[in-house]
Scaffold this motif. Structure first.
Motif, short mmCIF file in Angstrom:
data_model
loop_
_atom_site.label_atom_id
_atom_site.label_comp_id
_atom_site.label_asym_id
_atom_site.label_seq_id
_atom_site.Cartn_x
_atom_site.Cartn_y
_atom_site.Cartn_z
N GLY A 171 -11.58 -48.43 -12.34
CA GLY A 171 -11.43 -46.92 -12.64
C GLY A 171 -12.34 -46.06 -11.66
N GLN A 172 -13.37 -46.86 -11.16
CA GLN A 172 -14.18 -46.21 -10.31
C GLN A 172 -13.74 -46.31 -9.07
OE1 GLN A 172 -17.94 -45.26 -11.31
NE2 GLN A 172 -18.50 -47.11 -12.41
N ASN A 173 -14.26 -45.32 -8.08
CA ASN A 173 -13.93 -45.19 -6.58
C ASN A 173 -14.53 -46.40 -5.96
OD1 ASN A 173 -13.75 -44.49 -3.74
ND2 ASN A 173 -13.02 -42.50 -4.67
N VAL A 174 -13.49 -46.81 -4.80
CA VAL A 174 -13.99 -48.06 -4.33
C VAL A 174 -15.28 -47.70 -3.34
CG1 VAL A 174 -12.30 -47.62 -2.23
CG2 VAL A 174 -12.97 -50.12 -2.97
N LYS A 175 -15.49 -46.45 -3.00
CA LYS A 175 -16.66 -46.23 -2.19
C LYS A 175 -18.03 -46.56 -2.65
CE LYS A 175 -16.55 -41.32 -3.76
NZ LYS A 175 -16.28 -40.11 -3.39
N MET A 176 -18.17 -46.89 -3.82
CA MET A 176 -19.19 -47.43 -4.53
C MET A 176 -19.70 -48.90 -3.87
SD MET A 176 -18.24 -48.68 -8.24
CE MET A 176 -19.68 -49.32 -8.95
N LEU A 177 -18.64 -49.57 -3.13
CA LEU A 177 -18.97 -50.82 -2.48
C LEU A 177 -19.29 -50.62 -1.12
CD1 LEU A 177 -15.79 -52.64 -3.93
CD2 LEU A 177 -18.13 -52.42 -5.01
N MET A 178 -19.68 -49.33 -0.72
CA MET A 178 -19.93 -49.40 0.94
C MET A 178 -21.13 -48.51 1.10
SD MET A 178 -16.23 -47.37 1.98
CE MET A 178 -14.71 -48.10 1.19
N PRO A 179 -21.98 -48.98 2.12
CA PRO A 179 -23.05 -48.23 2.15
C PRO A 179 -22.81 -46.87 2.78
CG PRO A 179 -22.75 -49.60 4.03
CD PRO A 179 -21.70 -49.85 3.11
N SER A 180 -23.81 -45.83 2.35
CA SER A 180 -23.84 -44.50 3.23
C SER A 180 -23.99 -44.59 4.64
CB SER A 180 -24.97 -43.78 2.28
OG SER A 180 -24.86 -42.26 2.56
N PRO A 181 -23.22 -43.86 5.35
CA PRO A 181 -22.39 -42.62 5.12
C PRO A 181 -20.99 -43.12 4.92
CG PRO A 181 -22.57 -42.53 7.26
CD PRO A 181 -23.32 -43.83 6.73
N TYR A 182 -20.69 -44.15 5.22
CA TYR A 182 -19.13 -44.48 5.14
C TYR A 182 -18.64 -44.20 3.62
CZ TYR A 182 -20.69 -46.81 9.14
OH TYR A 182 -21.33 -47.13 10.21
N ARG A 183 -19.72 -44.42 2.71
CA ARG A 183 -19.25 -44.05 1.12
C ARG A 183 -18.77 -42.80 1.30
NH1 ARG A 183 -23.47 -45.38 -3.59
NH2 ARG A 183 -23.10 -47.34 -2.67
N GLN A 184 -19.53 -41.68 1.80
CA GLN A 184 -18.99 -40.17 1.47
C GLN A 184 -17.78 -40.03 2.31
OE1 GLN A 184 -21.95 -41.39 2.22
NE2 GLN A 184 -23.47 -40.57 0.65
N GLU A 185 -17.26 -40.80 3.45
CA GLU A 185 -16.35 -40.64 4.22
C GLU A 185 -15.05 -41.19 3.65
OE1 GLU A 185 -17.74 -41.33 8.05
OE2 GLU A 185 -19.22 -39.55 7.82
N HIS A 186 -15.06 -42.31 2.79
CA HIS A 186 -13.91 -42.92 2.55
C HIS A 186 -12.74 -42.24 2.00
CE1 HIS A 186 -11.56 -45.88 0.40
NE2 HIS A 186 -11.65 -46.42 1.43
#
Ligand code: ADP
Length: 497
Positions: A171-186
């Motif tokens: 239920g959470q967004n998959v971006k939590m598994l990426m480092p910043s800034p890829y997280r913000q851009e996903h």
């Protein structure tokens, strides 16, 4: 209520179904008896209708009809107990019989639906268990997300790889598994794909950086497939940790073959240039000695002296030629063709970081990225610049081997003069003072097995791009290496990327 599953033995099922019919009628009878003094002979059949419905819903036609007949018999019995049956009682009885048959019929349909629902639920459950067991045993971690990036499924391998339990992340967004800034851009990537169909990873696969629950980062190979279920779109990602796998070497070679080729060529250039530098002095000394000796022979006019003079002239010529050959070799290698294109700086850095992190698992290095949003593109030979980044990151990781804090920060910054500065900062031991003055010279190293050509190759590459490379201490301990490359604006980049 007894559970009448399709897996019971037939006789057992029949006993249960008909037993339920009798029980339902008995309960109805009990209720009727409780209210007998109030109702007298009225509404005799009414109480048996729910019993018929229950009996037929649980057991189908037979139990439904049994309940109807029992109800009919008991209804007539109660009427007979109060008065001799009238014509209206007979009509009521016939009506009850018809209604009972109708209710049994509906109940039987209900029963059939219920049974087929139970069996398809069981089938679906069996299939889901089977699928789950397959997914649990494949070496890749699997994550399914919906169009908004929200995680719908998180396999057992994914739990081990990222350190999260499925219940923490579903239920959470998959971006939590990426480092910043890829997280913000996903989210933007996903939205753009959904809007334009432009593929960056989907169906292609790439080496990217993942982030575990404890914040540490690791290189991973990601393949993404797309599926549509009715009008919903889902993406399934298969992830393989390439930090430490058996074929690391093979894969690295595949990915780095170009880099390796380039680095050999540049190393040759560096060696040639160093040789030219080192040999120049002895060669000029030889030429000078030759000239001096020739001058000493000038006053002698015998044949032997003439021959000696000629030989010395030739020897001096050859010494000069040797110097030229080495210089030419150096120029030739330094000119090595480079292909400069507009490159997405973030992508370039991410790929290089993933490669640099291969084998860094035990070293527990955490990479963070800080990108200047004002500069996205550079004009560069991607392979060469990645080689520089790889050198700098590997050096940084090695420099942090003996420190407790192992943080690598890769950042970009748009500078004046239309240059983008890329920095690699580490929390390592810092540059050894004895080599700091000749850091970028070839063959300067403090490592037992080091060649000492990495930094000098890096400088050659960066200068050939019209940039510069420098180092400074990192506040709080450690080193920052930074280099510049020509920036390209979004407008200039246009359709080039
Ligand atoms: P090599 O890695 O083969 O020694 P390099 O030219 O890449 O060759 O590096 C030269 C030397 O510079 C290294 O031996 C090391 O002493 C020093 N050095 C490079 N990067 C760092 C760093 N990030 N922190 C501390 N020292 C470094």
């Amino acid at each position: 209520m007894p559970r009448i599953g399709c897996k019971d033995a037939p006789w057992r099922r029949a006993v249960l179904q008909y037993g339920s019919a009798i029980l339902a009628v008995a309960v109805a009878l009990g209720v009727k008896l409780l209210l007998a003094s109030t109702l007298r002979g009225e509404a005799s059949y009414l109480f048996f209708l729910p019993a018929i419905l229950i009996a037929s819903a649980l057991g189908g036609w037979g139990p439904g009809l049994l309940a109807t007949l029992l109800g009919l018999g008991l209804g007539l019995f109660f009427i007979a107990d109060v008065r001799s049956p009238l014509a209206s009682d007979i009509i009521n009885a016939v009506a009850f019989l018809l209604v009972g048959i109708g209710v049994s019929w509906r109940g039987a349909i209900l029963n059939r639906f219920r049974r087929s629902a139970v069996s398809s639920a069981e089938e679906a459950h069996t299939r889901a268990t089977h699928l789950q067991s397959i997914l649990d045993s494949i070496p890749e971690a699997m994550i399914v997300i919906d169009e908004r990036g929200s995680m719908q499924s998180f396999s057992a391998t994914a739990e081990r790889l990222f350190g999260y339990g499925a219940s923490d992340v579903l239920g959470q967004n998959v971006k939590m598994l990426m480092p910043s800034p890829y997280r913000q851009e996903h989210d933007n990537y996903l939205n753009r794909y959904i809007r334009t169909g432009e593929r960056r990873i989907i169906g292609i696969g790439r080496v990217v950086v993942g982030q575990r629950k404890d914040g540490s980062t690791f290189p991973m190979e990601l393949a993404v497939g797309e599926m549509r279920v009715r009008d919903q779109r889902f993406f399934t990602g298969f992830i393989r940790d390439i930090t430490e796998r058996q074929e690391t070497e093979a894969r690295l070679q595949e990915l780095q073959s170009e880099l390796v080729h380039m680095s050999r060529l540049t190393a040759m250039g560096e060696m040639a240039s160093a040789l030219a530098h080192e040999l120049n002095q002895p060669l000029s000394a030889i030429a000078n000695y030759m000239k001096g000796s020739r001058r000493l022979l000038e006053n002698r006019s015998d044949d032997g002296a003439k021959m000696l003079r000629d030989a010395m002239d030739k020897a001096a010529e050859q010494a000069l030629r040797a110097g030229q050959i080495i210089r030419r070799l150096r120029d030739f290698v330094a000119r090595g063709e480079s292909e400069r294109r507009v490159e997405d700086v973030k992508k370039l850095i991410e790929e290089a970081s993933a490669l640099a992190l291969v084998g860094a698992k035990d070293k527990g290095v955490r990479v963070t990225f800080e990108f200047d949003p004002r500069g996205d593109f550079v004009l560069a030979d991607k392979v060469q610049v990645q080689q520089v980044l790889l050198n700098l990151m590997r050096n940084a990781i090695e420099a942090m081997e003996d420190t407790d804090k192992r943080e690598l920060v890769v950042s970009t910054m748009l500078r004046t003069n239309n240059l983008i500065e890329i920095s690699v900062a580490d929390t390592g031991a810092g540059i050894a003072p004895e080599i700091s003055a000749q850091l970028f010279q070839p063959f300067v190293t403090t490592k037992r097995h080091g060649m000492g050509v990495g930094l000098s190759i890096s400088r050659t590459i960066i200068e050939a791009h019209g940039g510069s490379i420098a180092t400074r201490p990192y506040p709080g301990g450690g080193t920052v290496f930074s280099f510049t490359l020509p920036a390209v604006t979004k407008e200039e980049a246009g359709n080039a990327v």
